[in-house]
Structures are given as structure tokens and as C-alpha cells.
Enzyme design. Structure first.
Site, PDB file in Angstrom:
ATOM      1  N   HIS A  79       0.844  -1.198   0.000  1.00 58.46           N
ATOM      2  CA  HIS A  79       0.000   0.000   0.000  1.00 58.46           C
ATOM      3  C   HIS A  79       0.884   1.254   0.000  1.00 58.46           C
ATOM      4  CE1 HIS A  79      -2.924   3.052   1.185  1.00 58.46           C
ATOM      5  NE2 HIS A  79      -2.199   3.306   2.265  1.00 58.46           N
ATOM      6  N   ASP A 108       6.538  22.580 -25.830  1.00 54.96           N
ATOM      7  CA  ASP A 108       6.482  21.221 -25.282  1.00 54.96           C
ATOM      8  C   ASP A 108       7.551  21.130 -24.204  1.00 54.96           C
ATOM      9  OD1 ASP A 108       6.447  18.331 -24.895  1.00 54.96           O
ATOM     10  OD2 ASP A 108       5.441  18.203 -26.822  1.00 54.96           O
ATOM     11  N   TRP A 144       7.078   0.016   3.965  1.00 56.12           N
ATOM     12  CA  TRP A 144       7.513   0.655   2.717  1.00 56.12           C
ATOM     13  C   TRP A 144       8.935   1.181   2.825  1.00 56.12           C
ATOM     14  CZ3 TRP A 144       8.771   5.762   1.099  1.00 56.12           C
ATOM     15  CH2 TRP A 144       8.755   6.719   2.104  1.00 56.12           C
ATOM     16  N   SER A 171      12.901   6.835 -13.888  1.00 55.46           N
ATOM     17  CA  SER A 171      11.829   7.616 -14.507  1.00 55.46           C
ATOM     18  C   SER A 171      11.711   8.996 -13.866  1.00 55.46           C
ATOM     19  CB  SER A 171      10.514   6.849 -14.388  1.00 55.46           C
ATOM     20  OG  SER A 171       9.417   7.702 -14.582  1.00 55.46           O
ATOM     21  N   SER A 172      11.771   9.031 -12.528  1.00 54.87           N
ATOM     22  CA  SER A 172      11.654  10.302 -11.808  1.00 54.87           C
ATOM     23  C   SER A 172      12.812  11.232 -12.142  1.00 54.87           C
ATOM     24  CB  SER A 172      11.666  10.068 -10.298  1.00 54.87           C
ATOM     25  OG  SER A 172      10.411   9.652  -9.876  1.00 54.87           O
ATOM     26  N   HIS A 255      13.054  11.828   3.826  1.00 56.44           N
ATOM     27  CA  HIS A 255      12.428  13.061   4.255  1.00 56.44           C
ATOM     28  C   HIS A 255      12.243  14.065   3.118  1.00 56.44           C
ATOM     29  CE1 HIS A 255      10.464  15.765   6.907  1.00 56.44           C
ATOM     30  NE2 HIS A 255      11.028  16.683   6.155  1.00 56.44           N
ATOM     31  N   GLU A 257      11.772  13.296   0.225  1.00 59.41           N
ATOM     32  CA  GLU A 257      10.675  12.667  -0.517  1.00 59.41           C
ATOM     33  C   GLU A 257       9.312  13.156  -0.023  1.00 59.41           C
ATOM     34  OE1 GLU A 257      10.337  10.762  -3.087  1.00 59.41           O
ATOM     35  OE2 GLU A 257       8.265  10.095  -2.815  1.00 59.41           O
ATOM     36  N   TYR A 259       8.644  16.077   1.022  1.00 60.30           N
ATOM     37  CA  TYR A 259       8.421  17.395   0.421  1.00 60.30           C
ATOM     38  C   TYR A 259       8.225  17.303  -1.082  1.00 60.30           C
ATOM     39  CZ  TYR A 259       9.065  19.068   5.014  1.00 60.30           C
ATOM     40  OH  TYR A 259       8.888  19.255   6.353  1.00 60.30           O
ATOM     41  N   SER A 270      -1.676  27.263  -4.443  1.00 58.42           N
ATOM     42  CA  SER A 270      -1.324  28.663  -4.688  1.00 58.42           C
ATOM     43  C   SER A 270      -1.883  29.184  -6.008  1.00 58.42           C
ATOM     44  CB  SER A 270       0.201  28.843  -4.685  1.00 58.42           C
ATOM     45  OG  SER A 270       0.734  28.400  -3.461  1.00 58.42           O
ATOM     46  N   HIS A 304      14.882  12.603  12.326  1.00 55.90           N
ATOM     47  CA  HIS A 304      13.703  12.668  13.206  1.00 55.90           C
ATOM     48  C   HIS A 304      12.813  11.431  13.030  1.00 55.90           C
ATOM     49  CE1 HIS A 304      11.560  15.270   9.911  1.00 55.90           C
ATOM     50  NE2 HIS A 304      11.499  14.004   9.615  1.00 55.90           N
ATOM     51  N   HIS A 305      13.121  10.613  12.027  1.00 51.82           N
ATOM     52  CA  HIS A 305      12.392   9.354  11.886  1.00 51.82           C
ATOM     53  C   HIS A 305      13.019   8.254  12.738  1.00 51.82           C
ATOM     54  CE1 HIS A 305       9.962  10.732   8.423  1.00 51.82           C
ATOM     55  NE2 HIS A 305      11.004  11.493   8.194  1.00 51.82           N
ATOM     56  N   THR A 330       6.712  27.034   6.513  1.00 50.58           N
ATOM     57  CA  THR A 330       5.387  26.460   6.259  1.00 50.58           C
ATOM     58  C   THR A 330       4.306  27.396   6.791  1.00 50.58           C
ATOM     59  OG1 THR A 330       6.411  24.302   6.565  1.00 50.58           O
ATOM     60  CG2 THR A 330       4.019  24.345   6.435  1.00 50.58           C
ATOM     61  N   LYS A 333       3.652  30.187   4.425  1.00 55.22           N
ATOM     62  CA  LYS A 333       2.781  29.798   3.311  1.00 55.22           C
ATOM     63  C   LYS A 333       1.311  29.790   3.736  1.00 55.22           C
ATOM     64  CE  LYS A 333       4.892  26.725   0.230  1.00 55.22           C
ATOM     65  NZ  LYS A 333       5.001  27.631  -0.825  1.00 55.22           N
ATOM     66  N   ARG A 452       1.584   0.340  14.969  1.00 58.45           N
ATOM     67  CA  ARG A 452       1.223   0.252  13.556  1.00 58.45           C
ATOM     68  C   ARG A 452       1.686  -1.095  12.998  1.00 58.45           C
ATOM     69  NH1 ARG A 452       5.523   4.380  10.617  1.00 58.45           N
ATOM     70  NH2 ARG A 452       4.448   3.666   8.749  1.00 58.45           N
TER      71      ARG A 452
HETATM   72 CU    CU Z   1      10.712  13.420   7.940  1.00 62.19          CU
END
Ligand code: CU
Length: 528
Positions: A79, A108, A144, A171-172, A255, A257, A259, A270, A304-305, A330, A333, A452
Site C-alpha cells: 500500500h 512542449d 515501505w 523515470s523520476s 524526508h 521525498e 516534500y 497557490s 527525526h524518523h 510552512t 505559506k 502500527r
Molecule cells: Cu521526515
């Protein structure tokens, strides 16, 4: 063969143009490719969503109902992988393909053929990933984040996962190179960087993030692969390696990722809020600087993870303070979005509903993120449902709601037809209500200590889990309304005017030309 020049000066030889399936396989047109990205990601959204319903069905009540524990673990893992790499990221690349050339007045994408390849790498990668369910040992099941040493021990499903991630990463990276090059080299005269629509800005910054961190993920999973098959011990303590190093490398990718999955969402919001507030965006320049600051800070907060792996207190403090610092840009914004609406003459069509909804629920996810970032609190909630609640507020109510907002905002442009506003509003309200029924109770489950990634739980967690499961099925079914709206809009309906959002700032509904490229397969009128 008679080649004629069309009104853009391109060769327009219709005998040349493939039709049917070959059109889609060979297309270099950014709009075709954008469409394919969007359909691919929607397919992945439904696939990942189905797995989520498998998780919620098992967790409806205590005891083992439907799945073996190993398969349940595969459900949570797949998932996550499918939603992150298959649904959210490609969806934003689809938006980039459709909107960026039009918004900067380019014909293009810069590398139109590479663009085709970037997309067509994805379906085989998705097939590899999903086929891992059918090999001995089943799909990856360690989460994941595929932490070593669990992931070094798993069956061949993990190899399929690693290979799929490699392909999606390639690809990315190609997509990002294309986006950066397009934005930096192909803007219409007069379109200076600080005049670009904010969606373009957020994608420029996101593309740099992708180019910086996708190779880090590639490195991590390559080391994983050699640990698995070629006798290395990068993450094997017995051979002199360090399993915690995997977590460091993974989150140095992971991390930023986060963002990557939210900055383009900020860009969409925006564009939408000024259009429906009928005011220019408040604090344009500060939005650009805030986005850049978030991107730069995202590189120095990864641990922090991992507060609970046993790092020194000084390390915990550094990563805690650095993380809390991100609340500043943040907050800038969120303030700017609210100030844009202040005294605006607002209406609440579906795109605006999803953007304002985003503002409320994404901010909730931001606040719980701050709570998770406080190291002593994290010790209590690490690996609990509180974290699951937090990141679903960010990724569902954040990324996904912004994607919905942008789809309703731009689909008149994409299809030439207006969507059904009544159905759109039903989609919004049902999504908003069921989203909160699903994920709000998870905060309480986490605070009460429910871990979890477990298929069974103690009976005191039953009520909130039942509620969450009911919400999840409601949320899943609500997305069928979205599918119906899209299909109806493609098939026909009221013709969309040049600018359907009356009185909106015209910058984002760009009137710059987007002429058909050489390999375009349809007549595309120049937008005046
Ligand atoms: Cu993080």
C-alpha cells in the site's frame, strides 16, 4: 508523401501520425504524456486503495479474520510503496507535463522523446512491483521503508520490489531533468523567474529535490541487493556492517521525498486560492523563498524518523530543532494563503473547496508533525497509529486533496468540457467527512499505544478501529464519484469557456501559446 507546414511552421504530415494504441506508445506530446501519467496514477491509486481496504477489513475487529499475518504485512508495505511511487509522485508529474509548458509559454517539454520514455518506464515497473505478490514468499512485507536487516532476509518478492524502485527512480530523475531544463530554457520572452506561476516554481524546486535524493535511494537499494546476493555486509553487523546505516541513508532520501510529495501540492493550492478569492496571491516572493527554505531544510532533518535508534542526545536535539524550524516557512505559506482569501470575493466551486479543505486538514497534519518532531514525545508515539494518522493527514488531505483541487481546476482546460459541479461537491464533502472518520480516531489509537503494522490488536482498541474501517470504505466508495465526474467530463458536457473561473487572475490560466509540437497527433489550437 506530401509534407505541408502547419500554422506553427511544423511539418504536418498526417500519413505519418500513428493512431489508436500506437499514438499513445509513440507520443512526444506533453499533453498526451500528461494524460497517461494521470491515468496511470489513478489506476495505482485504486490499486493501493484496494490494499488499504484489505488492511482496514482485517482491523475491523480483533482476531484474525481474512489474511495470514505475513500477507497482512505485505498489504501495508505494498500500500505504501504503490501510493508513494505509483500514485502521488506520477500524478504530480502528470500535472507538470500538462501545465508547465502552457504556463511558461513553451511548445512542449525540452526533451520530448525522453518524456515518452520517462512515462513508459512506469507501467513495467508497476507490473514488476505488483507481481511480487505471486512469487514464493510473497510481496515485500517489512514496511515501505524496507529496513535492513528484515529486507535482506526476504524472498524474491523483495528483488522485484528493488528492481521496480530502480526503474521508477530512473523515470523520476529523467522527468525532473526534463522539468528543470524546460523551465530554465524554454520560458516565453518576458517570463522571468519571478514572474512564473507558483506551480511552476514549486515544481522547479521539487525537481531539484528529486535529482538530489533519488540516487540516494538507488544507492541504498543497490547495497541492499548486494547484501542479499553478492556477499557484501553493508547492513549486516556480523560482517562489520550497520543496519542503522540503512535507516540513515533511507531517510536522507525519505524526508526530502515527503516534500517532493507536498511542494507541488502547495503549488496547486497557490494557483487555485487566488482564482477563487479573485485576488492576486498574497506574498508571491515570500512563497518562493519559503518553498526554497523548506526544500533546503528538508536535507538536514532526516533522523527525526529514528529518534529511538539510540543516537546521542546532541543528535536528537539537532534533528528536533531543525525539524521544528520547518514550521516557520510552512507557517509563512499558510499565512499567505489565508491573507489571499482575506477580503477576497470568494466563491466555493469544487477546486476551491478542496483547496480550503486542504488548508484545514493539511495544517492539522502539520501540527501533529510538530508533535512527532519533539524527541521525548516521539519516544511515546514512535511506531504507533499516531504516526499513521499524522502522515495520512499530510498525504491524503494534503497531497491527494490538492491533486483533486487541481484536477477540477484544470479539467475544463484538459477536456474542453465543464465537469458536473454538483457531483464534484458531493465528492468533496464525502471525501472530507470519510477521511476524518478514517484517520482522526487513529490519533487516539496511537496515544493509547496501538502499534502500527499489526494484523491483530487488544480489545480496548476495537471501537476506534471499527470507526476507522467504516470511514475507509466510505472514502474508497466516494472516489467512484470522482471517476464518474472525470469520465462524464471527457465524454462531453457543457463546453468550457476560455477561462471558466470568472474574474480569476489570468496568470495561472495562461493565455500564452502552446502550439503543437512536431510529433503532435492532433490539431491543437493556439490559446489566445
Ligand atoms: Cu521526515
Amino acid at each position: 508523401m506530401s509534407a505541408v507546414l502547419d500554422n506553427h511552421g511544423h511539418h504536418d504530415d498526417h500519413a505519418h501520425h500513428p493512431t489508436g494504441i500506437m499514438r499513445w506508445i509513440t507520443t512526444t506530446n506533453h499533453k498526451d504524456i500528461g494524460t497517461m501519467y494521470l491515468w496511470f496514477s489513478f489506476t495505482m491509486l485504486l490499486t493501493g486503495g484496494t490494499l488499504a481496504l484489505g488492511i482496514r477489513a482485517e482491523l475491523f475487529e480483533p482476531g484474525m479474520q481474512f489474511w495470514r499475518p505475513e500477507f497482512f504485512n505485505s498489504l501495508t508495505t505494498m500500500h505504501g510503496l504503490i501510493m508513494v511511487f505509483g500514485a502521488i509522485m506520477p500524478a504530480f508529474v502528470g500535472f507538470a507535463n500538462w501545465q508547465i509548458p502552457m504556463m511558461i509559454g513553451a511548445p512542449d517539454m525540452a526533451f520530448a522523446r525522453m518524456n515518452n520514455w520517462s512515462f513508459w518506464l512506469l507501467p513495467p515497473a508497476a507490473i514488476l512491483l505488483v507481481s511480487s505478490f505471486f512469487v514464493p514468499g510473497g510481496a515485500p512485507s517489512g514496511g515501505w521503508t524496507i529496513y535492513a536487516p528484515l529486507s535482506t532476509q526476504m524472498g524474491p518478492g523483495m528483488d522485484l520490489g528493488i528492481f521496480a524502485l530502480h526503474i521508477m527512480g530512473a523515470s523520476s530523475i529523467m522527468g525532473s531533468i526534463n522539468i528543470v531544463t524546460t523551465i530554465l530554457n524554454m520560458r516565453a520572452p518576458g517570463m522571468t523567474l519571478m514572474k512564473m506561476p507558483l506551480f511552476v516554481w514549486t515544481w522547479l524546486i521539487t525537481a531539484y529535490l528529486l535529482i538530489a535524493v533519488m540516487p540516494v535511494l538507488a544507492g541504498a537499494i543497490t547495497m541492499l541487493l548486494t547484501d542479499r546476493h553478492f556477499g557484501t555486509s553493508f547492513f549486516n553487523a556480523a560482517g562489520g556492517g550497520d543496519p542503522v546505516m540503512f535507516q540513515h541513508i533511507f531517510w536522507f532520501f525519505g524526508h526530502p521525498e515527503v516534500y517532493i510529495m507536498i511542494l507541488p501540492a502547495f503549488g496547486i493550492v497557490s494557483q487555485v486560492i487566488p482564482a477563487f478569492a479573485r485576488k492576486p496571491l498574497f506574498g508571491y516572493a515570500s512563497m518562493v523563498y519559503a518553498t526554497s527554505s523548506i526544500a533546503i531544510l528538508s536535507f538536514i532533518v532526516w533522523a527525526h524518523h529514528m529518534f529511538t535508534v539510540g543516537m546521542p542526545v546532541a543528535g536528537q536535539l539537532f534533528f528536533m530543532y531543525a525539524t521544528v524550524l520547518i514550521a516557520v516557512p510552512t507557517g509563512v505559506k499558510v499565512f499567505n494563503w489565508v491573507a489571499t482569501m482575506w477580503k477576497g470575493s470568494m466563491t466555493f466551486e469544487t477546486p476551491m473547496l478542496f483547496s480550503v479543505g486542504f488548508l484545514f486538514v493539511f495544517s492539522m497534519g502539520g501540527f501533529t508533525g510538530l508533535i512527532c518532531a519533539i524527541a521525548p514525545i516521539d519516544y511515546q508515539i514512535q511506531d504507533t497509529y499516531y504516526v499513521v494518522a499524522h502522515f495520512h493527514y499530510v498525504l491524503v488531505a494534503g497531497s491527494l486533496f490538492a491533486l483533486f483541487s487541481g484536477t477540477y481546476f484544470w479539467i475544463p482546460k484538459w477536456t474542453g468540457h465543464m465537469y458536473n459541479e454538483t457531483l464534484g461537491k458531493w465528492h468533496f464533502w464525502l471525501s472530507m467527512i470519510f477521511f476524518n472518520i478514517t484517520f482522526f480516531p487513529m490519533h487516539f489509537l496511537g496515544l493509547a499505544g496501538m502499534p502500527r503494522r499489526i494484523p491483530d490488536y487488544a480489545p480496548q482498541f476495537t471501537d476506534f478501529n471499527m470507526l476507522a474501517t467504516i470511514g475507509a470504505f466510505g472514502f474508497g466508495l466516494s472516489q467512484l464519484i470522482f471517476l464518474a465526474v472525470i469520465l462524464k467530463c471527457i465524454k462531453g458536457g457543457e463546453k468550457a469557456p476560455a477561462n471558466p473561473w470568472e474574474g480569476a487572475d489570468t496568470l495561472e490560466w495562461t493565455h500564452l501559446p502552446s502550439p503543437a509540437p512536431y510529433h503532435s497527433f492532433e490539431e491543437q489550437p493556439i490559446v489566445k
